[in-house]
Write an enzyme that holds these catalytic residues in place. Structure first.
Site, short mmCIF file in Angstrom:
data_model
loop_
_atom_site.label_atom_id
_atom_site.label_comp_id
_atom_site.label_asym_id
_atom_site.label_seq_id
_atom_site.Cartn_x
_atom_site.Cartn_y
_atom_site.Cartn_z
N ASP A 95 0.82 -1.21 0.00
CA ASP A 95 0.00 0.00 0.00
C ASP A 95 0.86 1.27 0.00
O ASP A 95 1.88 1.34 0.70
CB ASP A 95 -0.89 -0.03 1.25
CG ASP A 95 -1.96 1.05 1.25
OD1 ASP A 95 -2.38 1.46 0.15
OD2 ASP A 95 -2.38 1.45 2.35
N HIS A 96 0.46 2.24 -0.79
CA HIS A 96 1.01 3.61 -0.76
C HIS A 96 2.53 3.68 -0.82
O HIS A 96 3.18 4.22 0.07
CB HIS A 96 0.51 4.36 0.48
CG HIS A 96 -0.88 4.87 0.33
ND1 HIS A 96 -1.21 5.89 -0.53
CD2 HIS A 96 -2.03 4.49 0.93
CE1 HIS A 96 -2.52 6.11 -0.45
NE2 HIS A 96 -3.04 5.26 0.41
N GLU A 169 -1.22 9.53 6.16
CA GLU A 169 -1.04 8.09 6.12
C GLU A 169 0.43 7.78 6.38
O GLU A 169 1.31 8.27 5.68
CB GLU A 169 -1.45 7.55 4.74
CG GLU A 169 -1.24 6.05 4.57
CD GLU A 169 -2.37 5.22 5.15
OE1 GLU A 169 -2.33 3.99 5.01
OE2 GLU A 169 -3.28 5.78 5.76
N HIS A 213 -7.57 10.35 4.51
CA HIS A 213 -7.04 9.34 5.42
C HIS A 213 -7.27 9.77 6.87
O HIS A 213 -7.34 10.95 7.18
CB HIS A 213 -5.53 9.15 5.20
CG HIS A 213 -5.20 8.40 3.95
ND1 HIS A 213 -4.28 8.84 3.04
CD2 HIS A 213 -5.67 7.22 3.48
CE1 HIS A 213 -4.18 7.96 2.05
NE2 HIS A 213 -5.02 6.98 2.29
N HIS A 250 -9.94 4.64 -1.10
CA HIS A 250 -8.99 4.95 -0.03
C HIS A 250 -9.66 5.91 0.96
O HIS A 250 -10.59 6.64 0.61
CB HIS A 250 -7.74 5.62 -0.58
CG HIS A 250 -6.80 4.69 -1.26
ND1 HIS A 250 -5.50 4.49 -0.83
CD2 HIS A 250 -6.95 3.89 -2.34
CE1 HIS A 250 -4.90 3.62 -1.62
NE2 HIS A 250 -5.76 3.24 -2.55
N ASN A 272 -9.81 0.12 1.13
CA ASN A 272 -8.74 0.05 2.13
C ASN A 272 -9.27 0.34 3.52
O ASN A 272 -10.07 1.26 3.71
CB ASN A 272 -7.64 1.03 1.79
CG ASN A 272 -6.83 0.61 0.58
OD1 ASN A 272 -7.21 -0.30 -0.15
ND2 ASN A 272 -5.71 1.28 0.35
#
Length: 343
Positions: A95-96, A169, A213, A250, A272
């Site tokens: 992820d990310h 995040e 986020h 997200h 997510n």
């Protein structure tokens, strides 16, 4: 059952789009977290996705080592072994990964999969995310296209982000004009033009529609799922029905069911989940410590109670709490009873 291979993962994603549900993609930082996800998926008769972020992977390798690739490999290898005991499919995802850590996170993991394939072993991960949202769209896609081509050669799915998810995040704050929080149809068309140049490659797109986020009180985050509808309509006009993206949601913590279900209607197949499951993991531990403080601590020269401070006691509670939150996510995403095992 082993971790889903490429063909099974593709079937999972296509089936979610066809049947109108989405998979929970849950970030984990430890074996306990991974076990919680597997438990929830099995008890819900749902397939799903376990994912590891850059920060989560560094944490998993230990505070002295802090090696993102090593931590991700450690968690993935555990899931490969334990998943054999479960009767659902699970995919593994990173992820990310932003541009400045590609060479220390995703690239070493792709290389690990390439080594495994050369030795006749299954892929380590099922998919990877390249997060180029902090750079201009052209630069984002200029990096993503050759990365997708490399992934395709090893039967890996690539996820990219077009637009910016606000909030924070893994300690990285997303700053920029508020307009970047909403992906335009033009952005989606440009992404399709670039990524479709890689023949036979499969990819996921995290388009943004006001996502943030973190966790916020109701009403703070203003989602506009119709952004996804407009983008998909533009894609369909140019590329036909099959040109519609497999979308990723997200920053969904605290989102209302109406927004979640609208996003699924417009093509979201993966959502997510991190902040909510972090809380669900930690809450039972806090409860145990408050209720058993005199057993956890050696109060007034006493010796405490070993069972109270044995990590297995409170981590079992944490696993159960996190599993229940994942099960709720499966219900919210309309995924209960959808495992390919039962199809």
């Amino acid at each position: 059952m082993p971790v889903a291979d490429y063909q099974t993962y593709c079937k999972m994603l296509d089936r979610a789009r066809e049947k109108g549900f989405a998979y929970p993609a849950v970030n984990v930082t430890s074996l306990t977290g991974a076990n919680a996800v597997l438990k929830a998926l099995s008890e819900s008769r749902s397939d799903g996705i376990i994912q590891v972020s850059t920060g989560g992977a560094a944490f998993a390798s230990g505070s002295r080592v802090k090696d993102m690739a090593l931590g991700a490999i450690s968690i993935a290898e555990h899931v490969h072994r334990v998943a054999e005991r479960y009767d659902i499919y699970v995919a593994l995802h990173t992820d990310h990964c932003q541009p400045h850590v590609l060479d220390s996170f995703v690239i070493p993991l792709i290389e690990e999969t390439e080594r495994r394939r050369a030795a006749g072993q299954p892929n380590l991960f099922s998919s990877h995310m390249f997060d180029g949202s902090a750079v201009p769209l052209k630069e984002n896609l200029d990096i993503a296209a050759p990365l997708l081509e490399r992934c395709q050669k090893s039967e890996l799915i690539l996820e990219i982000e077009v637009g910016v998810v606000g909030g924070e995040e893994d300690g990285v704050k997303a700053d920029g004009p508020s307009s970047k929080l909403y992906t335009t149809p033009e952005d989606m068309l440009e992404a399709a033009r670039c990524l479709n140049s890689v023949k036979d490659a499969r990819y996921l797109v995290a388009a943004t529609f006001g996502n943030v986020h973190g966790v916020y009180k109701p009403g703070h985050v203003k989602l506009k799922p119709e952004i996804l509808k407009d983008g998909q309509a533009a894609l369909e006009k140019v590329y036909g029905q099959e040109g519609r993206f497999l979308l990723v949601f997200h920053g969904g913590s605290g989102s209302g069911l109406n927004d979640i279900h609208a996003a699924i209607d417009y093509g979201v197949v993966k959502m997510n989940i991190d902040t909510d499951t972090q809380y669900a993991f930690s809450r039972p531990i806090a409860d145990h410590f408050f209720k058993n403080y005199d057993g956890v601590l050696k109060v007034d020269g006493d010796v405490g109670r070993k069972k109270a401070y044995d990590p297995r006691t409170y981590l079992n509670l944490a696993e159960a709490g996190m599993a229940e939150r994942v099960k709720q996510a499966i219900v919210d995403l309309k995924g209960g009873g959808t495992t390919l095992m039962d199809a």
